[in-house]
Enzyme design. Structure first.
Site, PDB file in Angstrom:
ATOM      1  N   HIS A 101      48.884 -22.340 115.548  1.00 28.04           N
ATOM      2  CA  HIS A 101      48.810 -21.986 116.966  1.00 28.04           C
ATOM      3  C   HIS A 101      49.858 -22.874 117.643  1.00 28.04           C
ATOM      4  O   HIS A 101      50.044 -24.027 117.243  1.00 28.04           O
ATOM      5  CB  HIS A 101      47.483 -22.357 117.609  1.00 28.04           C
ATOM      6  CG  HIS A 101      46.271 -21.681 117.058  1.00 28.04           C
ATOM      7  ND1 HIS A 101      45.597 -22.151 115.977  1.00 28.04           N
ATOM      8  CD2 HIS A 101      45.588 -20.595 117.492  1.00 28.04           C
ATOM      9  CE1 HIS A 101      44.544 -21.377 115.742  1.00 28.04           C
ATOM     10  NE2 HIS A 101      44.515 -20.416 116.650  1.00 28.04           N
ATOM     11  N   ASP A 104      48.555 -26.362 118.353  1.00 24.76           N
ATOM     12  CA  ASP A 104      48.264 -27.303 117.252  1.00 24.76           C
ATOM     13  C   ASP A 104      49.500 -28.106 116.932  1.00 24.76           C
ATOM     14  O   ASP A 104      49.414 -29.276 116.612  1.00 24.76           O
ATOM     15  CB  ASP A 104      47.925 -26.641 115.901  1.00 24.76           C
ATOM     16  CG  ASP A 104      47.117 -25.398 115.980  1.00 24.76           C
ATOM     17  OD1 ASP A 104      46.179 -25.390 116.768  1.00 24.76           O
ATOM     18  OD2 ASP A 104      47.430 -24.454 115.230  1.00 24.76           O
TER      19      ASP A 104
HETATM   20  C1  XUL Z   1      38.754 -18.676 114.926  1.00 26.34           C
HETATM   21  C2  XUL Z   1      39.858 -18.261 114.068  1.00 26.34           C
HETATM   22  C3  XUL Z   1      41.218 -18.583 114.578  1.00 26.34           C
HETATM   23  C4  XUL Z   1      42.249 -17.566 114.243  1.00 26.34           C
HETATM   24  C5  XUL Z   1      43.592 -17.841 114.854  1.00 26.34           C
HETATM   25  O1  XUL Z   1      37.498 -18.395 114.415  1.00 26.34           O
HETATM   26  O2  XUL Z   1      39.663 -17.708 113.012  1.00 26.34           O
HETATM   27  O3  XUL Z   1      41.557 -19.828 114.084  1.00 26.34           O
HETATM   28  O4  XUL Z   1      42.428 -17.443 112.877  1.00 26.34           O
HETATM   29  O5  XUL Z   1      43.550 -17.971 116.221  1.00 26.34           O
END
Ligand code: XUL
Ligand code: CO
Length: 437
Positions: A101, A104
């Protein structure tokens, strides 16, 4: 180059008789299965958020993770050092991909402009490390759920400014993903849902979500980004109900809003179970619609009703997953992405290796087992034969659209009753699977 894991050398394949906890027993990257290397079948990816940002905190207690390279600050220097450590880890593990993300990898600044600048600085380091190691970005995504501005959601917020902020953030995350040659970009609707219908205009929120995704499709074209877009279904948590609740709901949403051509699904095991489905059910639903794109590999705990995001070690589960993936032609742009975190009690850095090695070995076993079941052929033959009545006679007429209710009535009046059905043989088939595990 970082040296955070000084005592750990590159993890090697030592075979099933090895007793070395820091070796693969089953994942042999170069070994071919059904004519393709394990590396290319499985396309393992490490997630940045759990593995490098997970603190081990839970609603009852503070973080426990020992991460000596991380000074805990929100500085860009700290974030850059973390990138070097992440690539040292992934290189030693032998994972060909990773995923992030935006928030992060880079710290949020005082405003959007500053935040984007931080992301650019980190993207430069990511790019250097990708070039140094050959490790590739499986997909990027934007965190549209942690910051308090997203309290009512992002594209489904009641506040139009929040929609605009989210759009600007995704635009930037897509640009960085494109610059890093990401193979895909994922949309997980972190807070795109509701806590109570009393304050929610569901129709309007869903239309906003669709508009947002159309904007992303348009910008993708403008950018020239050729990676695959994914939607990641999850039924609840953090909200009571998320609009992308399961594979079927996502497919319906994409069809309703004319987005089917632009998205595939990223199916996650623990999300499937939270939705009251099995992982294989979700894979079959996505695959049958030609929309199976990638998987977030983890597992939940049968006794806990939330998203525990544990590393997958159950060979029965990985076998089922690989049976479905192989059936639908395997992973093209997608990967086996470990959206999983070490337990709060597993706080030493070496535990990150144990966790990923276990997950990779479990998937390698699943792959080999699924390939053996396919080679044996009895399972496939059984399923095919079960539908034999559709291959000729009245079944073939129905399938090809050459029969309607009137013809079927005439046929059945003549027959008097349906021909007897054969046993489903569930127990025999369960035993058959166990022959291979
Ligand atoms: C949350 C989840 C996220 C997604 C990406 O449950 O799975 O981490 O994979 O946003
Ligand atoms: Co996920």
């Amino acid at each position: 180059m970082s040296a955070a894991f000084k005592n750990i050398t590159k993890i090697q394949y030592e075979g099933p008789t090895s007793r070395n906890p820091l070796a693969f027993k089953h994942y042999n990257a170069e070994e071919k299965v059904e004519g393709k290397t394990m590396r290319d079948h499985l396309r393992f990816a490490v997630v940045y958020w759990h593995t490098f940002r997970g603190t081990g905190s839970d609603p009852f207690g503070a973080g426990t993770m020992q991460r000596p390279w991380d000074d805990g600050s929100q500085s860009v220097e700290n974030a850059q050092r973390r990138v070097r450590v992440a690539f040292e880890f992934m290189e030693k593990l032998g994972a060909p991909f990773y995923a992030w993300h935006d928030r992060d990898v880079a710290p949020e600044g005082a405003n959007l402009r500053e935040t984007n600048k931080n992301l650019d600085a980190i993207a430069k380091t990511l790019k250097e490390e990708q070039a140094r190691t050959g490790i590739r970005l499986l997909w990027g995504t934007a965190n549209l759920f942690s910051h308090p501005r997203f309290v009512h959601g992002a594209s489904t917020s009641c506040n139009a400014d929040v929609f605009a902020f989210a759009a600007a953030q995704v635009k930037k995350a897509m640009e960085v993903t494109h610059d890093l040659k990401g193979a895909g970009y994922t949309f997980w609707g972190g807070r795109e849902g509701y806590m109570t219908l009393l304050n929610t205009d569901l129709k309007r929120e869903q239309e906003h979500l669709a508009r947002f995704l159309h904007m992303a499709v348009a910008y993708k074209k403008k950018l020239g980004f050729k990676g695959q877009f994914y939607i990641e279904p999850k039924p609840k948590e953090p909200t009571k109900h998320q609009y992308d609740s399961d594979a079927a709901a996502c497919l319906n949403f994409l069809r309703e809003h004319d987005l089917m051509d632009h998205f595939k699904l990223n199916i996650e095991t623990n999300h499937a179970t939270l939705a009251g489905h099995s992982m294989q059910h979700e894979l079959e639903v996505a695959g049958s619609a030609g929309a199976l794109g990638s998987i977030d590999a983890n597992t939940g705990d049968e006794l806990l009703g939330w998203d525990t995001d544990q590393f997958p070690t159950n060979v029965y589960l990985t076998t089922q997953i690989m049976l479905s993936l192989l059936k639908f032609g395997g992973l093209a742009t997608g990967g086996v992405n470990f959206d999983a975190k070490v337990r709060r009690e597993s706080f030493e850095p070496v535990d990150l290796f144990h966790a990923h090695i276990g997950g990779m070995d479990a998937f390698a076993r699943g792959l080999k087992t699924a390939a053996a079941i396919r080679k044996d052929g009895r399972l496939e033959t059984f399923v095919r034969d079960r539908y034999a009545s559709w291959d000729t006679g009245i079944g073939a007429k129905i399938e090809s659209g050459r029969a309607g209710f009137a013809e079927l009535e005439t046929y059945m009046l003549k027959q008097g009753d349906a021909a007897p059905s054969a046993s489903g043989r569930q127990e025999m088939l369960e035993n058959l699977i166990n022959e291979f595990i």
